[in-house]
Design a protein around this motif. Structure first.
Motif, PDB file in Angstrom:
ATOM      1  N   LEU A   1      17.230  47.413  70.433  1.00  0.00           N
ATOM      2  CA  LEU A   1      16.934  45.890  70.673  1.00  0.00           C
ATOM      3  C   LEU A   1      16.631  45.783  72.316  1.00  0.00           C
ATOM      4  CD1 LEU A   1      19.551  44.232  68.548  1.00  0.00           C
ATOM      5  CD2 LEU A   1      17.190  44.372  68.143  1.00  0.00           C
ATOM      6  N   LEU A   2      17.453  46.163  73.226  1.00  0.00           N
ATOM      7  CA  LEU A   2      16.776  46.094  74.495  1.00  0.00           C
ATOM      8  C   LEU A   2      15.408  46.718  74.765  1.00  0.00           C
ATOM      9  CD1 LEU A   2      20.164  46.441  76.515  1.00  0.00           C
ATOM     10  CD2 LEU A   2      18.926  44.204  76.124  1.00  0.00           C
TER      11      LEU A   2
ATOM     12  N   ALA B   1       4.359  42.729  66.612  1.00  0.00           N
ATOM     13  CA  ALA B   1       4.427  43.966  66.274  1.00  0.00           C
ATOM     14  C   ALA B   1       3.226  44.657  67.385  1.00  0.00           C
ATOM     15  CB  ALA B   1       4.092  44.446  65.106  1.00  0.00           C
ATOM     16  N   TYR B   2       2.298  44.098  67.645  1.00  0.00           N
ATOM     17  CA  TYR B   2       1.091  44.609  68.492  1.00  0.00           C
ATOM     18  C   TYR B   2       1.577  44.526  69.978  1.00  0.00           C
ATOM     19  CZ  TYR B   2      -3.397  44.981  70.829  1.00  0.00           C
ATOM     20  OH  TYR B   2      -4.397  45.372  71.808  1.00  0.00           O
ATOM     21  N   MET B   3       2.539  43.425  70.262  1.00  0.00           N
ATOM     22  CA  MET B   3       2.880  43.575  71.728  1.00  0.00           C
ATOM     23  C   MET B   3       3.964  44.589  71.868  1.00  0.00           C
ATOM     24  SD  MET B   3       2.899  39.505  72.721  1.00  0.00           S
ATOM     25  CE  MET B   3       3.906  38.757  71.540  1.00  0.00           C
ATOM     26  N   MET B   4       4.760  44.688  70.843  1.00  0.00           N
ATOM     27  CA  MET B   4       5.745  45.706  71.182  1.00  0.00           C
ATOM     28  C   MET B   4       5.369  47.183  70.707  1.00  0.00           C
ATOM     29  SD  MET B   4       8.775  43.985  68.988  1.00  0.00           S
ATOM     30  CE  MET B   4       8.052  43.580  67.391  1.00  0.00           C
ATOM     31  N   HIS B   5       4.161  47.286  70.312  1.00  0.00           N
ATOM     32  CA  HIS B   5       3.542  48.613  70.190  1.00  0.00           C
ATOM     33  C   HIS B   5       3.116  49.107  71.534  1.00  0.00           C
ATOM     34  CE1 HIS B   5       0.777  51.655  69.456  1.00  0.00           C
ATOM     35  NE2 HIS B   5       1.189  51.893  68.266  1.00  0.00           N
TER      36      HIS B   5
ATOM     37  N   ASP C   1       3.538  27.418  59.990  1.00  0.00           N
ATOM     38  CA  ASP C   1       3.994  27.425  61.453  1.00  0.00           C
ATOM     39  C   ASP C   1       5.620  27.819  61.260  1.00  0.00           C
ATOM     40  OD1 ASP C   1       5.374  25.135  60.233  1.00  0.00           O
ATOM     41  OD2 ASP C   1       4.903  23.866  61.837  1.00  0.00           O
ATOM     42  N   GLU C   2       5.968  28.772  60.330  1.00  0.00           N
ATOM     43  CA  GLU C   2       7.250  29.382  60.257  1.00  0.00           C
ATOM     44  C   GLU C   2       7.727  30.414  61.258  1.00  0.00           C
ATOM     45  OE1 GLU C   2       4.916  29.452  57.755  1.00  0.00           O
ATOM     46  OE2 GLU C   2       5.125  31.425  56.990  1.00  0.00           O
ATOM     47  N   ALA C   3       7.101  30.802  62.164  1.00  0.00           N
ATOM     48  CA  ALA C   3       7.425  31.871  62.988  1.00  0.00           C
ATOM     49  C   ALA C   3       6.807  31.555  64.397  1.00  0.00           C
ATOM     50  CB  ALA C   3       7.239  33.153  62.276  1.00  0.00           C
ATOM     51  N   THR C   4       7.470  32.248  65.366  1.00  0.00           N
ATOM     52  CA  THR C   4       6.760  32.204  66.644  1.00  0.00           C
ATOM     53  C   THR C   4       6.361  33.419  67.320  1.00  0.00           C
ATOM     54  OG1 THR C   4       8.589  30.299  67.056  1.00  0.00           O
ATOM     55  CG2 THR C   4       7.698  31.384  69.164  1.00  0.00           C
ATOM     56  N   VAL C   5       5.293  33.434  67.992  1.00  0.00           N
ATOM     57  CA  VAL C   5       4.945  34.370  68.831  1.00  0.00           C
ATOM     58  C   VAL C   5       5.506  34.618  70.001  1.00  0.00           C
ATOM     59  CG1 VAL C   5       3.013  35.495  70.063  1.00  0.00           C
ATOM     60  CG2 VAL C   5       2.543  34.283  67.913  1.00  0.00           C
ATOM     61  N   TRP C   6       6.152  35.793  70.336  1.00  0.00           N
ATOM     62  CA  TRP C   6       6.864  36.036  71.320  1.00  0.00           C
ATOM     63  C   TRP C   6       6.395  35.713  72.673  1.00  0.00           C
ATOM     64  CZ3 TRP C   6       9.956  41.274  71.369  1.00  0.00           C
ATOM     65  CH2 TRP C   6      10.756  41.122  70.090  1.00  0.00           C
TER      66      TRP C   6
ATOM     67  N   GLY D   1       7.807  44.453  74.094  1.00  0.00           N
ATOM     68  CA  GLY D   1       7.202  43.420  74.001  1.00  0.00           C
ATOM     69  C   GLY D   1       7.057  42.495  75.074  1.00  0.00           C
ATOM     70  N   ILE D   2       7.855  42.294  76.067  1.00  0.00           N
ATOM     71  CA  ILE D   2       7.749  41.486  77.174  1.00  0.00           C
ATOM     72  C   ILE D   2       6.441  42.103  78.096  1.00  0.00           C
ATOM     73  CG2 ILE D   2       8.504  40.712  79.500  1.00  0.00           C
ATOM     74  CD1 ILE D   2      11.245  40.489  78.205  1.00  0.00           C
ATOM     75  N   ALA D   3       6.641  43.310  78.050  1.00  0.00           N
ATOM     76  CA  ALA D   3       5.412  44.193  78.892  1.00  0.00           C
ATOM     77  C   ALA D   3       3.950  43.801  78.048  1.00  0.00           C
ATOM     78  CB  ALA D   3       5.785  45.775  79.001  1.00  0.00           C
TER      79      ALA D   3
END
Length: 84
Positions: free
Chosen positions: A29-30, A80-84, A59-64, A36-38
């Motif tokens: 998770l970390l 998922a793209y951001m986490m890839h 509008d049921e979900a949020t983009v990180w 995802g932040i990067a």
């Protein structure tokens, strides 16, 4: 009983997880959050958000990290793209 109900029931009754499993999940998770932040400032992220916004109502979900609300499927693809 639906599949998700069976899974939820199993989780509730399974008992405590082994310490090694808990450590592995925390690490995963970390790592996911850090990547995802990067990735939130990566190439093409804003363009993907702009495109994903048009993939359907909702509008049921949020983009990180942006707080932008969109359909769950669209937000999942962007996140998922951001986490890839």
């Amino acid at each position: 009983m639906k599949d998700f109900e069976r899974i939820a029931q199993h989780v509730v009754t399974a008992g405590p997880l082994p310490d090694g499993a808990v450590r592995a999940v925390k690490t995963f998770l970390l790592d996911t959050i850090g990547v995802g932040i990067a990735g939130s400032s990566g190439a093409g992220v804003q363009a993907l958000i702009d495109v994903a916004r048009g993939w359907g109502p909702g509008d049921e979900a949020t983009v990180w990290l942006t707080g932008e609300r969109m359909s769950a499927g669209s937000a999942a693809v962007v996140n998922a793209y951001m986490m890839h």
